[in-house]
Design a protein around this motif. Structure first.
Motif, PDB file in Angstrom:
ATOM      1  N   ARG A  19       0.842  -1.303  -0.027  1.00  0.00           N
ATOM      2  CA  ARG A  19      -0.277   0.010   0.037  1.00  0.00           C
ATOM      3  C   ARG A  19       0.986   1.296  -0.024  1.00  0.00           C
ATOM      4  N   VAL A  20       0.518   2.170  -0.813  1.00  0.00           N
ATOM      5  CA  VAL A  20       1.440   3.293  -1.302  1.00  0.00           C
ATOM      6  C   VAL A  20       0.455   4.589  -0.831  1.00  0.00           C
ATOM      7  N   LEU A  21       0.796   5.335   0.109  1.00  0.00           N
ATOM      8  CA  LEU A  21       0.288   6.847   0.131  1.00  0.00           C
ATOM      9  C   LEU A  21       1.160   7.655  -0.608  1.00  0.00           C
ATOM     10  N   ASP A  22       0.123   8.459  -1.741  1.00  0.00           N
ATOM     11  CA  ASP A  22       0.693   9.260  -2.667  1.00  0.00           C
ATOM     12  C   ASP A  22       0.285  10.699  -2.323  1.00  0.00           C
ATOM     13  N   PHE A  23       1.186  11.623  -1.791  1.00  0.00           N
ATOM     14  CA  PHE A  23       0.787  12.956  -1.678  1.00  0.00           C
ATOM     15  C   PHE A  23       1.154  13.762  -2.739  1.00  0.00           C
ATOM     16  N   SER A  24       2.008  13.230  -3.807  1.00  0.00           N
ATOM     17  CA  SER A  24       2.758  13.967  -4.589  1.00  0.00           C
ATOM     18  C   SER A  24       1.795  14.598  -5.542  1.00  0.00           C
ATOM     19  N   THR A  25       2.444  15.721  -6.490  1.00  0.00           N
ATOM     20  CA  THR A  25       1.720  16.409  -7.430  1.00  0.00           C
ATOM     21  C   THR A  25       2.550  16.791  -8.516  1.00  0.00           C
ATOM     22  N   THR A  26       1.751  17.141  -9.555  1.00  0.00           N
ATOM     23  CA  THR A  26       2.632  17.386 -10.921  1.00  0.00           C
ATOM     24  C   THR A  26       3.340  16.243 -11.572  1.00  0.00           C
ATOM     25  N   ILE A  27       4.543  16.206 -11.600  1.00  0.00           N
ATOM     26  CA  ILE A  27       4.994  15.301 -12.447  1.00  0.00           C
ATOM     27  C   ILE A  27       5.984  14.198 -11.529  1.00  0.00           C
ATOM     28  N   GLU A  47      -5.286  13.793  -2.174  1.00  0.00           N
ATOM     29  CA  GLU A  47      -5.570  15.272  -2.937  1.00  0.00           C
ATOM     30  C   GLU A  47      -6.306  16.096  -2.183  1.00  0.00           C
ATOM     31  N   SER A  48      -6.144  17.466  -2.412  1.00  0.00           N
ATOM     32  CA  SER A  48      -6.892  18.472  -1.579  1.00  0.00           C
ATOM     33  C   SER A  48      -8.337  18.457  -2.472  1.00  0.00           C
ATOM     34  N   SER A  49      -9.150  19.115  -2.080  1.00  0.00           N
ATOM     35  CA  SER A  49     -10.582  19.537  -2.638  1.00  0.00           C
ATOM     36  C   SER A  49     -10.517  20.001  -4.081  1.00  0.00           C
ATOM     37  N   LEU A 101       5.101   6.012   1.616  1.00  0.00           N
ATOM     38  CA  LEU A 101       4.477   7.076   1.568  1.00  0.00           C
ATOM     39  C   LEU A 101       5.533   8.020   0.520  1.00  0.00           C
ATOM     40  N   VAL A 102       4.737   8.665  -0.401  1.00  0.00           N
ATOM     41  CA  VAL A 102       5.517   9.545  -1.241  1.00  0.00           C
ATOM     42  C   VAL A 102       5.108  11.216  -1.167  1.00  0.00           C
ATOM     43  N   GLU A 103       6.092  11.876  -1.078  1.00  0.00           N
ATOM     44  CA  GLU A 103       5.785  13.293  -1.040  1.00  0.00           C
ATOM     45  C   GLU A 103       6.636  14.060  -1.856  1.00  0.00           C
ATOM     46  N   ASN A 104       6.240  15.265  -2.339  1.00  0.00           N
ATOM     47  CA  ASN A 104       7.063  16.189  -3.102  1.00  0.00           C
ATOM     48  C   ASN A 104       6.621  17.704  -2.911  1.00  0.00           C
ATOM     49  N   PHE A 105       6.306  17.788  -1.610  1.00  0.00           N
ATOM     50  CA  PHE A 105       6.175  19.175  -0.945  1.00  0.00           C
ATOM     51  C   PHE A 105       7.346  19.903  -0.878  1.00  0.00           C
ATOM     52  N   ARG A 106       7.374  21.187  -0.790  1.00  0.00           N
ATOM     53  CA  ARG A 106       8.708  21.900  -0.385  1.00  0.00           C
ATOM     54  C   ARG A 106       9.354  21.280   1.130  1.00  0.00           C
ATOM     55  N   PRO A 107      10.578  21.094   1.197  1.00  0.00           N
ATOM     56  CA  PRO A 107      10.721  20.777   2.748  1.00  0.00           C
ATOM     57  C   PRO A 107      10.331  21.819   3.655  1.00  0.00           C
ATOM     58  N   GLY A 108       9.749  20.843   4.772  1.00  0.00           N
ATOM     59  CA  GLY A 108       9.004  21.783   5.776  1.00  0.00           C
ATOM     60  C   GLY A 108       7.693  21.584   5.784  1.00  0.00           C
TER      61      GLY A 108
END
Length: 394
Positions: A19-27, A47-49, A101-108
């Motif tokens: 199971r992978v939780l994917d918070f990432s966006t764009t590419i 995703e957000s709304s 879990l995968v995320e690509n938000f700006r650090p912080g």
């Protein structure tokens, strides 16, 4: 072609049960998690709304983006408000059942939400937490905003590319986002490595993928010449070779291909010419060599030129559009594309460019609508009807 070649092996299931939780966006992140999904993992895109911004990127038909679909086909979609305590609690519940879990938000960003690796590690010590960012999670540039074009420039890639363009003094525009794709591939490889290591240690870990360093990996020769400068750049440049009706690409990267090229072009005497016989001399006189050979190629159409080169085993190609490459019989033989569907209809996406004898990676042929799986995923996590209502899930 045999029946096995036509149909291929069954769908890959190397990551089935994960199971992978994917918070990432764009590419970059979505490219990574699409690969995980194609290998059998259950990928839950959070995703957000408003949804991932790629949902609005062209081509769009009837409100559905095929660019988004190519990156996210085969994933489940749930909507959570990470700014709310209820949304963050839902993530924590899901983390207890997740492998990756995968995320690509700006650090912080995830740290401020208390959804960073350190905050979640106690809930699930086996969690593999992958962060993709422009410059890495720490350091003086870590929190700078970063998109692929900025990373191309920052990595030296753009100026390295410019150095190979005769008589050019301004870097090219690059509309193909190499940094995103390369970073996504490195993230996929790192996750696979961490999953394998977890089999031995029983523990997860944090993966920190830098887009800057991913782009630096493309400048293999340039990394060395930056340390040990050469007086003159004499590396052969494989560029367009003029024909009677256009251009072809000819890549002469070995002694065998050089000799074959001379034979194909009717200049066998150049094989022993002192200017060209040895590779290091050939480098010095490369432009002169190509001028001579173009006196031959300009007498032929592109197709005639390619036919002659093919007969002698010289690496070459026409300059093709992407549409032409998609129509190549070789891609059909390889089953390089899969038909998938969203609310706007059916379209093709690229399969992963590798084949496994034990089962090929392939997308589940449906792109999820925004929030399509919110109720089902949260109910499976133990949410009651009242709790779902409190989250605004109808």
């Amino acid at each position: 072609m045999t029946a096995d070649q036509r149909t291929g092996p069954s769908r890959a299931n190397a990551f089935a049960g994960l199971r992978v939780l994917d918070f990432s966006t764009t590419i970059a992140g979505p490219h990574c998690t699409r690969m995980l999904a194609d290998m059998g993992a259950e990928v839950i895109k959070i995703e957000s709304s408003d949804g991932d911004t790629m949902r609005n990127r062209p081509p769009v038909r009837d409100g559905y983006s095929t660019a988004f679909g190519q990156l996210n086909v085969g994933k489940k979609s749930i909507v959570l408000d990470l700014k709310s305590a209820e949304g963050r609690e839902a993530v924590r519940r899901l983390v207890t059942t997740a492998d990756v879990l995968v995320e690509n938000f700006r650090p912080g960003v995830m740290r401020r939400l208390k959804l960073d690796n350190a905050s979640l590690r106690g809930l699930n010590p086996k969690l593999i937490y992958c962060s993709i960012s422009g410059y890495g999670q720490t350091g003086p540039s870590a929190e700078l905003p970063a998109y692929a074009p900025a990373i191309h420039a920052a990595s030296g890639y753009d100026l390295a590319h410019l150095a190979y363009q005769p008589n050019r003094h301004q870097p090219d525009y690059c509309g193909i986002y190499l940094a995103d794709v390369v970073s996504g591939i490195y993230a996929y490889g790192a996750i696979a490595s961490a999953l394998y290591q977890r089999r031995t240690t029983g523990e997860g870990q944090h993966i920190d993928v830098s887009m800057l360093e991913s782009m630096l990996s493309l400048t293999l020769n340039e990394l060395q010449s930056a340390q040990f400068p050469v007086k003159k750049q004499t590396r052969p440049q494989f560029g367009p070779v003029e024909t009677a009706d256009g251009y072809v690409m000819i890549a002469i990267a070995s002694e065998k291909s050089f000799r074959s090229f001379m034979q194909a072009g009717g200049h066998p005497e150049l094989i022993s010419d002192p200017r060209f016989a040895e590779y290091h001399h050939r480098r010095e006189h490369w432009a002169e060599l190509m001028d001579i050979m173009e006196t031959w190629s300009r007498t032929l159409t592109s197709q005639q030129c390619l036919a002659a080169l093919d007969r002698h085993g010289v690496p070459c190609s026409a300059y093709r559009t992407v549409a032409e490459a998609m129509a190549d019989p070789q891609t059909a033989h390889r089953q390089a594309f899969a038909d998938v569907e969203d609310g706007g209809g059916t379209f093709k996406v690229l399969n992963q460019p590798f084949r496994l004898s034990g089962g090929n990676p392939a997308p589940t042929p449906r792109v999820a609508t925004l929030g399509q799986h919110t109720r089902a995923v949260l109910a499976d996590a133990g949410y009651s009807a009242d709790e779902l209502a409190a989250l605004g899930v109808g």
